[in-house]
Design a protein around this motif. Structure first.
Motif, PDB file in Angstrom:
ATOM      1  N   LEU A 264       0.825  -1.205   0.000  1.00  0.00           N
ATOM      2  CA  LEU A 264       0.000   0.000   0.000  1.00  0.00           C
ATOM      3  C   LEU A 264       0.858   1.253   0.000  1.00  0.00           C
ATOM      4  CD1 LEU A 264      -3.049   0.642   0.077  1.00  0.00           C
ATOM      5  CD2 LEU A 264      -2.859   0.833   2.556  1.00  0.00           C
ATOM      6  N   LEU A 265       2.006   1.169   0.673  1.00  0.00           N
ATOM      7  CA  LEU A 265       2.896   2.326   0.756  1.00  0.00           C
ATOM      8  C   LEU A 265       3.627   2.596  -0.557  1.00  0.00           C
ATOM      9  CD1 LEU A 265       4.439   1.628   4.269  1.00  0.00           C
ATOM     10  CD2 LEU A 265       2.875   3.482   3.685  1.00  0.00           C
ATOM     11  N   HIS A 266       3.908   1.536  -1.331  1.00  0.00           N
ATOM     12  CA  HIS A 266       4.812   1.683  -2.462  1.00  0.00           C
ATOM     13  C   HIS A 266       4.188   1.395  -3.826  1.00  0.00           C
ATOM     14  CE1 HIS A 266       7.813   2.121   0.581  1.00  0.00           C
ATOM     15  NE2 HIS A 266       7.620   0.885   1.049  1.00  0.00           N
ATOM     16  N   SER A 267       2.981   0.862  -3.867  1.00  0.00           N
ATOM     17  CA  SER A 267       2.361   0.531  -5.154  1.00  0.00           C
ATOM     18  C   SER A 267       1.642   1.746  -5.714  1.00  0.00           C
ATOM     19  CB  SER A 267       1.392  -0.631  -4.980  1.00  0.00           C
ATOM     20  OG  SER A 267       0.355  -0.246  -4.089  1.00  0.00           O
ATOM     21  N   PRO A 268       1.358   1.747  -7.015  1.00  0.00           N
ATOM     22  CA  PRO A 268       0.609   2.863  -7.632  1.00  0.00           C
ATOM     23  C   PRO A 268      -0.804   2.968  -7.054  1.00  0.00           C
ATOM     24  CG  PRO A 268       1.655   1.489  -9.297  1.00  0.00           C
ATOM     25  CD  PRO A 268       1.791   0.755  -8.000  1.00  0.00           C
ATOM     26  N   GLU A 269      -1.408   4.148  -7.142  1.00  0.00           N
ATOM     27  CA  GLU A 269      -2.739   4.389  -6.595  1.00  0.00           C
ATOM     28  C   GLU A 269      -3.805   3.517  -7.245  1.00  0.00           C
ATOM     29  OE1 GLU A 269      -2.106   9.099  -5.420  1.00  0.00           O
ATOM     30  OE2 GLU A 269      -3.682   8.496  -6.831  1.00  0.00           O
ATOM     31  N   SER A 270      -3.591   3.093  -8.466  1.00  0.00           N
ATOM     32  CA  SER A 270      -4.581   2.266  -9.152  1.00  0.00           C
ATOM     33  C   SER A 270      -4.757   0.909  -8.492  1.00  0.00           C
ATOM     34  CB  SER A 270      -4.185   2.080 -10.622  1.00  0.00           C
ATOM     35  OG  SER A 270      -2.882   1.474 -10.696  1.00  0.00           O
ATOM     36  N   HIS A 271      -3.752   0.474  -7.692  1.00  0.00           N
ATOM     37  CA  HIS A 271      -3.835  -0.830  -7.029  1.00  0.00           C
ATOM     38  C   HIS A 271      -4.357  -0.718  -5.596  1.00  0.00           C
ATOM     39  CE1 HIS A 271      -1.309  -3.525  -9.803  1.00  0.00           C
ATOM     40  NE2 HIS A 271      -1.517  -2.388 -10.442  1.00  0.00           N
ATOM     41  N   HIS A 272      -4.547   0.494  -5.115  1.00  0.00           N
ATOM     42  CA  HIS A 272      -4.903   0.658  -3.696  1.00  0.00           C
ATOM     43  C   HIS A 272      -6.285   0.106  -3.364  1.00  0.00           C
ATOM     44  CE1 HIS A 272      -1.779   3.864  -2.336  1.00  0.00           C
ATOM     45  NE2 HIS A 272      -1.234   2.949  -3.150  1.00  0.00           N
ATOM     46  N   SER A 273      -7.206   0.164  -4.301  1.00  0.00           N
ATOM     47  CA  SER A 273      -8.558  -0.321  -4.027  1.00  0.00           C
ATOM     48  C   SER A 273      -8.547  -1.797  -3.674  1.00  0.00           C
ATOM     49  CB  SER A 273      -9.472  -0.081  -5.231  1.00  0.00           C
ATOM     50  OG  SER A 273      -9.619   1.293  -5.476  1.00  0.00           O
ATOM     51  N   GLN A 274      -7.814  -2.607  -4.443  1.00  0.00           N
ATOM     52  CA  GLN A 274      -7.731  -4.038  -4.167  1.00  0.00           C
ATOM     53  C   GLN A 274      -7.034  -4.306  -2.842  1.00  0.00           C
ATOM     54  OE1 GLN A 274      -5.694  -5.217  -7.758  1.00  0.00           O
ATOM     55  NE2 GLN A 274      -7.597  -5.926  -8.722  1.00  0.00           N
TER      56      GLN A 274
END
Length: 980
Positions: free
Chosen positions: A96-106
């Motif tokens: 969550l800290l390092h991934s792109p915002e598009s992956h945050h929902s999952q």
């Protein structure tokens, strides 16, 4: 091991790649440690995260979909080891800290599910997400909302949001972001009310309908949980709701109706003096929307009407008429303005094409019918029509409303309604039938035919709906208890049918037999005597014990019922009473009645000993004892004195019980006392008389009970500060009514001995003491002067009889003597202490008591045939006047009132009346001088007698009564029409 195999390579590769810069794995755990150890190492951890983001390729920072699926399976599997779950949690936070915002929902979805299935990690998840939230608010985006949504789902309770975050989200450029915040504010997201109110008010002007809708719903939530002390804020919110009642979008209008109902009632509650005004305003505003094109809006309108706490009777009656009413009394300016909005509102609802609206109308009537008895009687027409509705839900709700009215004593089913109501007992819907039977349990049927019809329908129900047997038996049990006199009339018929069936002479219908037995044994349930019911009926009932015990489950268990049946079946048959020659008659003497009064049973009956048995003196028997005592060949000479004696004995029995109930008033049991008083009042009202003596005694007893009832209600409010009387306005009405009835008791009855008059005077002194206990009472000195006059009269009677004053009278005398300026120096507390010494005296009605009353009729006058008049000239009002028990030295007047408040009095010369014993009659053309310049008008005419006991200050100096009038009859309306 699938998840660990995915995580471990990720961590090794992760460590190898970052080894040239910093030990990332150590920095990662340092970052996690800050949630447990505070913020000491936050700055170092943030620096490590930035270094990782700058030096780690995106392909390494992402978790594949297959890995997400494996994580979900492990999270949902209850046998997954805690260490594995902990590793998954750490990996998700790291991603969550390092991934792109598009992956945050999952990722947020996985964290939410993990916290739900593993609560031990919920608090750590909350801390992690809250620490990340500030980085996402500049500017707020959809990701901000997703974080907030995850926080709310994990915490399972509202999340507090600081003012700056809330404001920035509500002012965000993104429409979905603003919508989420306003939709969740006040329920899932907590914000300070003083900040939430102005923001929501501003958002009600949003161009997007859904935002306007959600802002209104948020205002409803705010009004339900917050307290506002500034009336301007409440009024502003109410007015905004009124503005949006005309919005183009249906969803907005629905929410606006809720705002108007809630905030309008809050506005009405701010000022007691203006409560009726604003309540009428809200009622009319809601009624103006009952013709909205959207069905859900109309439903919400009637839901709002059902929340009204007070509405003027005139507006309530107007809601039942599509034509604007012309009131007999002068209408208020507000009524004239609002009448067109209110006209026919409830009628339109009942006639609506959608059953949801019709059902909502019935629900709203539950609350509205309690506000006015007159409106309840008129609204019953609507409810009876609704009983024919084709929708079960509507019929059921109409019956539930009628049941609510019956509980609140405002349901009066006339005989012409009963046949339609009895048809409902055979409805195809079980819910409707059960609801209708709940009303039958509370009914007091007026005649034997209606009772027989109701019983027959219930017996027919047993054949049509055998599954309802237990409920039908319960209803028959209540029917028998409430109508013993009618059961007695058909007792022999029931006994013959039951006996014939048990002996095999008739087809045996076990359900019908059980029902008849329930009805029979329930009739004497609260009475010592079984009347004409033979003991064999109780024996037969014992054989149905398991089947009929449910009918009495509200008052006794099965064992007690069996004991009751055995006791009654083994008792001897009651001997018949035959006093054809007047021998053996021994009515209760005064001392006997006093002994009977010690019984605390509310519904117990007194008996007359005839030498062989006991004759029960119930409501039915009081009216029929005289017929049984009349000799066969007597023309009526012997009947009347016996009948009068029985009735007077019964009335005295009720009155002598009043001192025994007073300790219950002092021990916080006002509701029980009021129930007893109501029961006795019903008993007295049901009596019929053949002569004036018992009628006069009954009139005195009824008025005495009404005064005691008012005293109990006001006493309980003032002395114990409870809510028997709700509201300042209603309490003042009770006090005024108590004052008026006390005057009637002093002026409308003559023939007391000194002992009875002392009892009456003490009761009147109590009414004045209650008024003086009210600190905000106006005209305090005037009330004190009237009390002083009554006290001096009481003192003179006590001296005449050489009696000692009661503690209440003695203490009151001390207060009167200590006062030097008309009662102003006596505090309310002093009178409150005086009240605690009061106890009603044992009162017996003397046989010579006479009721002063008048009868007034206006011949040949009705709305269709008004009397003629010419404006400015004297109008002649033909009156047939009959007065009873008023001597010629009294001062009687005809009082005439017009709608504008003008009152004219015409003196009646009693010497000119035709005299026949205590009755005086005259036909007199009463002149009315002030005829107005109108086409027609109405006069209210009645007869009054000057009150000479409390001549404190004159009412009129010239041209009218010098003292206050006590009315001797009900007002008659005289209709006058202008001569062309």
């Amino acid at each position: 091991m699938g998840v660990l195999s995915a995580i471990q390579p990720f961590e090794l590769h992760h460590h190898h790649t970052a080894s040239t810069t910093s030990p990332l794995k150590g920095d990662y755990y340092q970052y996690l440690a800050k949630f447990k150890c505070g913020d000491e190492r936050k700055e170092a951890a943030d620096q490590s995260m930035k270094t990782y983001q700058n030096n780690t390729p995106e392909s390494i920072r992402l978790i594949s979909m297959q890995t997400f699926t494996s994580m979900m399976n492990e999270i949902l599997n209850p046998s997954t080891p805690k260490s594995t779950v902990s590793s998954i949690f750490k990996t998700l936070i790291h991603s969550l800290l390092h991934s792109p915002e598009s992956h945050h929902s999952q990722i947020l979805k996985l964290i939410t599910d993990l916290s739900s299935h593993h609560p031990s990690l919920a608090q750590l998840a909350l801390d992690s997400l809250q620490s990340m939230l500030p980085q996402l608010t500049d500017p707020p985006s959809q990701l901000t909302i997703e974080y907030l949504d995850a926080l709310v789902n994990i915490s399972e309770r509202p999340v507090e949001v600081d003012d700056s975050l809330f404001t920035s989200i509500c002012l965000a450029a993104s429409f979905p972001v603003r919508l989420w915040m306003v939709r969740n504010s006040g329920c899932r997201v907590m914000v300070r009310p003083k900040l939430l109110y102005p923001v929501l008010m501003g958002m009600t002007k949003e161009p997007y309908p859904c935002v306007r809708e959600e802002s209104l719903e948020a205002l409803v939530r705010l009004g339900e949980c917050a307290v506002f002390e500034e009336v301007s804020l409440v009024k502003g919110c109410y007015e905004r709701g009124v503005q949006l009642l005309s919005d183009n979008e249906d969803c907005v209008r629905i929410s606006a109706v809720r705002v108007v109902a809630l905030w309008g009632l809050m506005l009405a509650s701010f000022n007691v003096d203006m409560k009726t005004y604003w309540s009428n305003e809200v009622f009319a505003m809601l009624c103006s929307v009952v013709r909205d094109m959207n069905m859900k809006v109309r439903v919400e309108v009637f839901n709002g009407l059902g929340k009204m706490e007070i509405v003027s009777k005139e507006l309530l009656m107007q809601s039942l008429s599509k034509r604007v009413l012309v009131l007999d009394q002068s209408p208020t300016e507000q009524f004239v303005l609002l009448a067109s909005n209110v006209a026919g509102a409830l009628v339109h609802g009942v006639e609506d094409e959608f059953f949801e609206v019709r059902k909502s109308v019935c629900q709203s009537l539950r609350a509205l019918t309690v506000l006015s008895v007159e409106f309840a009687h008129a609204a019953l027409n609507l409810l009876m029509d609704v009983l024919n509705d084709y929708k079960v839900e509507v019929r059921f709700q109409a019956l539930e409303t009628m049941h609510h009215m019956a509980i609140n004593h405002c349901l009066e089913l006339q005989e012409n309604y009963m046949h339609k109501f009895l048809d409902v007992l055979e409805d195809n819907s079980s819910e409707v039938r059960f609801s209708a039977r709940k009303i039958v349990r509370l009914m007091k049927l007026r005649n034997h035919l209606l009772f027989k019809s109701t019983m027959d329908v219930l017996l027919k129900n047993l054949d049509s709906y055998p599954q309802d047997e237990a409920d039908i038996f319960s209803v028959l049990s209540h029917l028998g208890r409430n109508h013993k006199q009618f059961v007695d009339l058909i007792a022999n018929e029931i006994a013959d049918e039951v006996t014939a069936s048990f002996e095999g002479n008739r087809e045996f219908n076990s359900a019908r037999m059980a029902a008849l037995l329930v009805l029979s044994i329930s009739a004497p349930f609260l009475n010592a005597d079984v009347g004409p019911i033979p003991p064999v009926i109780f024996s037969f009932a014992a054989t149905f014990l398991s089947r009929i015990c449910c009918a009495f489950s509200d008052v006794m268990n099965r064992d007690t019922l069996l004991e009751y049946l055995i006791q009654k079946s083994s008792s001897m048959v009651q001997p018949e009473v035959n006093i054809s020659n007047g021998e053996g008659q021994n009515p209760l003497a005064k001392d006997d009645v006093q002994n009977v009064a010690g019984n605390e049973m509310i519904h117990s009956e007194i008996t007359i000993n005839n030498g062989e048995g006991q004759l029960p003196l119930s409501k039915y028997n009081v009216q029929n004892v005289a017929l049984e005592m009349k000799p066969p060949n007597d023309v009526g000479q012997h009947k009347q004195p016996v009948h009068d004696s029985v009735v007077l004995t019964y009335i005295n029995y009720i009155l002598v019980k009043l001192p025994n109930i007073w300790p219950k008033v002092q021990s916080y049991s006002a509701n029980e006392v009021l129930c007893s008083l109501r029961h006795w009042k019903e008993e007295l009202t049901s009596l019929t008389f053949d002569s004036s003596a018992p009628a006069d005694a009954s009139a005195f007893a009824l008025l005495y009970l009404k005064i005691i009832k008012l005293v109990v209600e006001v006493w309980d409010h003032l002395v114990r500060k409870t809510e028997v009387v709700s509201g300042t306005v209603e309490l003042e009405d009770k006090l005024e009514k108590l004052d008026r009835r006390a005057k009637e008791l002093m002026n409308r009855f003559v023939g007391f001995s000194a002992e009875e008059e002392i009892s009456v005077l003490e009761l009147i002194l109590l009414t004045y003491t209650l008024r003086l206990c009210r600190a905000e009472i106006c005209s305090r000195n005037f009330i004190f002067k009237r009390m002083t006059i009554i006290y001096l009269r009481t003192e003179s009677f006590l001296k005449l009889r050489s009696d000692v004053a009661s503690g209440f009278v003695a203490e009151l005398g001390n207060l009167i003597r200590e006062s030097s300026n008309g009662g102003a120096s006596c505090s309310s507390l002093a009178f409150d202490n005086c009240l605690k010494l009061f106890s009603p005296k044992r009162l017996m009605i003397p046989e010579g008591i006479r009721h002063r009353r008048a009868e007034l009729s206006i011949p040949n006058n009705c709305p269709d045939y008004p009397l003629p008049f010419a404006p400015g000239l004297t109008a002649s009002i033909p009156c047939d006047i009959t007065i009873h028990n008023i001597s010629s030295n009294c001062r009687a007047w005809v009082r005439m009132c017009i709608n504008d408040g003008f009152t004219q009095h015409v003196y009646l010369d009693l010497q000119s009346f035709e005299v026949s014993g205590e009755v005086r009659k005259i036909s007199y053309a009463v002149p009315y001088y002030r005829t107005p310049e109108v086409d027609s008008f109405n006069l209210k005419v009645c007869i009054g007698l000057e009150s000479l006991f409390e001549n404190v200050t004159p009412v009129q100096a010239h041209g009218g009564p010098k003292c206050e009038l006590v009315l001797l009859c009900e007002e008659k309306i005289v209709y006058l029409s202008r001569v062309l």
